[in-house]
Design a protein around this motif. Structure first.
Motif, PDB file in Angstrom:
ATOM      1  N   TYR A 133      -4.548  -1.953  -8.243  1.00 52.61           N
ATOM      2  CA  TYR A 133      -3.207  -1.503  -8.232  1.00 52.61           C
ATOM      3  C   TYR A 133      -3.302  -0.197  -9.229  1.00 52.61           C
ATOM      4  CZ  TYR A 133      -2.329  -6.358  -6.873  1.00 52.61           C
ATOM      5  OH  TYR A 133      -2.368  -7.557  -6.199  1.00 52.61           O
ATOM      6  N   TYR A 136       1.082   5.085  -8.277  1.00 49.74           N
ATOM      7  CA  TYR A 136       1.645   6.025  -7.112  1.00 49.74           C
ATOM      8  C   TYR A 136       1.341   7.348  -7.293  1.00 49.74           C
ATOM      9  CZ  TYR A 136       4.439   1.652  -7.424  1.00 49.74           C
ATOM     10  OH  TYR A 136       4.563   0.178  -7.810  1.00 49.74           O
ATOM     11  N   VAL A 170       1.268  -1.417  -2.394  1.00 50.66           N
ATOM     12  CA  VAL A 170       2.262  -0.809  -1.688  1.00 50.66           C
ATOM     13  C   VAL A 170       3.293  -0.670  -2.681  1.00 50.66           C
ATOM     14  CG1 VAL A 170       4.207  -0.950  -0.132  1.00 50.66           C
ATOM     15  CG2 VAL A 170       2.076  -2.168   0.465  1.00 50.66           C
ATOM     16  N   ARG A 171       3.895  -1.603  -3.465  1.00 50.46           N
ATOM     17  CA  ARG A 171       4.679  -1.482  -4.631  1.00 50.46           C
ATOM     18  C   ARG A 171       4.540  -2.915  -5.258  1.00 50.46           C
ATOM     19  NH1 ARG A 171      11.307  -1.463  -3.601  1.00 50.46           N
ATOM     20  NH2 ARG A 171      11.353  -3.517  -2.774  1.00 50.46           N
ATOM     21  N   HIS A 172       4.939  -2.652  -6.854  1.00 45.52           N
ATOM     22  CA  HIS A 172       4.878  -3.858  -7.526  1.00 45.52           C
ATOM     23  C   HIS A 172       6.332  -4.680  -7.223  1.00 45.52           C
ATOM     24  CE1 HIS A 172       1.474  -3.412  -9.840  1.00 45.52           C
ATOM     25  NE2 HIS A 172       1.742  -2.140 -10.229  1.00 45.52           N
ATOM     26  N   THR A 176      11.066   0.134  -8.065  1.00 49.23           N
ATOM     27  CA  THR A 176      11.564   0.959  -7.156  1.00 49.23           C
ATOM     28  C   THR A 176      10.737   2.008  -6.567  1.00 49.23           C
ATOM     29  OG1 THR A 176      12.480   2.428  -8.882  1.00 49.23           O
ATOM     30  CG2 THR A 176      14.083   0.612  -8.238  1.00 49.23           C
ATOM     31  N   ARG A 178       7.159   3.308  -4.936  1.00 43.61           N
ATOM     32  CA  ARG A 178       6.338   2.854  -3.978  1.00 43.61           C
ATOM     33  C   ARG A 178       5.488   3.645  -3.400  1.00 43.61           C
ATOM     34  NH1 ARG A 178       8.791  -0.029   1.022  1.00 43.61           N
ATOM     35  NH2 ARG A 178      10.105  -0.748  -0.251  1.00 43.61           N
ATOM     36  N   ASN A 179       4.360   3.475  -3.040  1.00 36.23           N
ATOM     37  CA  ASN A 179       3.313   4.304  -2.005  1.00 36.23           C
ATOM     38  C   ASN A 179       3.911   4.729  -0.941  1.00 36.23           C
ATOM     39  OD1 ASN A 179       1.056   5.104  -3.809  1.00 36.23           O
ATOM     40  ND2 ASN A 179       0.336   2.912  -4.037  1.00 36.23           N
ATOM     41  N   SER A 180       3.794   5.906  -0.325  1.00 31.04           N
ATOM     42  CA  SER A 180       4.458   6.270   0.932  1.00 31.04           C
ATOM     43  C   SER A 180       3.468   5.649   1.946  1.00 31.04           C
ATOM     44  CB  SER A 180       4.473   7.919   1.147  1.00 31.04           C
ATOM     45  OG  SER A 180       3.105   8.432   0.914  1.00 31.04           O
ATOM     46  N   GLN A 206       6.814  -5.893   1.496  1.00 29.29           N
ATOM     47  CA  GLN A 206       7.260  -4.374   1.245  1.00 29.29           C
ATOM     48  C   GLN A 206       7.156  -3.526   2.381  1.00 29.29           C
ATOM     49  OE1 GLN A 206       9.101  -4.078  -1.479  1.00 29.29           O
ATOM     50  NE2 GLN A 206       8.451  -5.617  -2.729  1.00 29.29           N
ATOM     51  N   TYR A 211       5.526   1.905   7.738  1.00 32.69           N
ATOM     52  CA  TYR A 211       4.119   1.407   7.396  1.00 32.69           C
ATOM     53  C   TYR A 211       3.155   0.689   8.590  1.00 32.69           C
ATOM     54  CZ  TYR A 211       5.699   1.983   2.480  1.00 32.69           C
ATOM     55  OH  TYR A 211       6.205   2.613   1.335  1.00 32.69           O
TER      56      TYR A 211
END
Length: 317
Positions: A133, A136, A170-172, A176, A178-180, A206, A211
């Motif tokens: 992880y 971003y 993707v995101r934790h 709020t 996140r990776n695009s 997520q 995606y």
């Protein structure tokens, strides 16, 4: 789990902050000739500095910290061996897979700060799923790919039969940011290009339509070129691009004291040669198109935040 599909998957994340049991303490003092008074002082220092202990402890306390790191790494890997032996006795064909912290090797900074080298578990596993992880952004996406390369090398050293499935962010939960979809695509391709046997996305809830579209495109392309990744030989030393932006970026990871310098954070490449052809996988993490030049005659322009697959009918430019 072993009865259902033959796969037992465990989340096991040991750190140097744990393991302070009477039996562990007794064995540690015996093995490393540490006195009870020294160990009591060490525990107080660990309670104060927590995951920054590796940076702040020096002298005798620093020596004991390094010994504790080695001891905990050994104990947690032996715990995995116990799981494995018990599973194989009852279900020889079952597979044991573990997800754990991204700490790979004794000299790795993350491993040192976490206080445990969790890559040692790979000796006893059918698959390991390190939690890569990296946050971003462009530098973070490249660093995730470089971490997979490091894990591939370590696993090859420890147990060639252990598969590598990195967890990519993707995101934790609750975040709020996140990776695009495009940055996630760059990480997925980067993982496979650097030797992963697959990848896992954290976490599936997520992921929405955008995606899934990028993921479908990515998997289709990886299937097209997988023979280069699986059967080809790495030949990056023969393919060194010119004319790309240079620089470094500093990113902060968990634990909080873990700071990494990423060289040339806007681009990356790999080369895999199979027979007389070479697959160039070209990564552009930046917000602008980048042109990769190889030798005098080859150049490829990669759009912003994109990866390109180029097969060249030669072994070097």
């Amino acid at each position: 789990a072993a009865e259902y599909n033959g796969i037992v998957c465990i989340d096991y994340e040991p750190t140097g902050q744990g393991g302070f049991t009477p039996r562990m303490e007794t064995e540690f003092l015996r093995k490393y000739a540490v006195t009870s008074a020294e160990f009591a002082e060490f525990r107080k220092a660990m309670a104060k500095w927590k995951f920054a202990s590796g940076l702040h402890l020096s002298g005798r306390m620093g020596e004991i910290y390094r010994q504790w790191h080695d001891f905990g790494s050994m104990q947690s890997s032996l715990m995995v061996k116990m799981f494995r032996d018990s599973l194989k006795r009852n279900k020889p064909e079952a597979r044991l897979e573990i997800t754990t912290h991204d700490s790979v090797g004794e000299k790795d900074q993350a491993s040192f700060l976490i206080g445990n080298d969790n890559s040692r578990m790979a000796v006893y596993l059918d698959a390991i799923m390190p939690q890569i992880y990296r946050g971003y952004g462009a530098a973070e996406a490249k660093e995730a790919t470089l971490r997979v390369r490091q894990w591939r090398g370590r696993i090859t050293q420890l147990n060639r039969n252990c598969r590598l499935y990195p967890l990519l962010l993707v995101r934790h939960m609750g975040a709020t940011m996140r990776n695009s979809p495009r940055l996630l695509r760059l990480q997925c391709v980067g993982a496979v290009a650097e030797g992963a046997d697959g990848f896992i996305l954290y976490y599936a809830q997520q992921i929405d339509g955008a995606y899934w579209l990028e993921l479908n495109r990515t998997i289709t392309e990886l299937l097209t070129y997988e023979r280069f990744y699986l059967d080809g030989r790495r030949s990056g030393e023969n393919w060194i691009p010119d004319g790309l932006p240079e620089g470094t970026a500093r990113i902060r990871n968990w634990p909080e004291a873990h700071v990494v310098k990423v060289k040339n954070p806007l681009w990356h490449y790999t080369a895999h040669t199979l027979a007389d052809s070479t697959l160039l996988t070209l990564f552009n993490y930046s917000d602008e198109a980048l042109t990769f030049r190889f030798g005098k005659n080859l150049k490829f322009t990669v759009p912003a935040q994109e990866v390109m697959f180029e097969v060249v009918n030669e072994q070097c430019p």
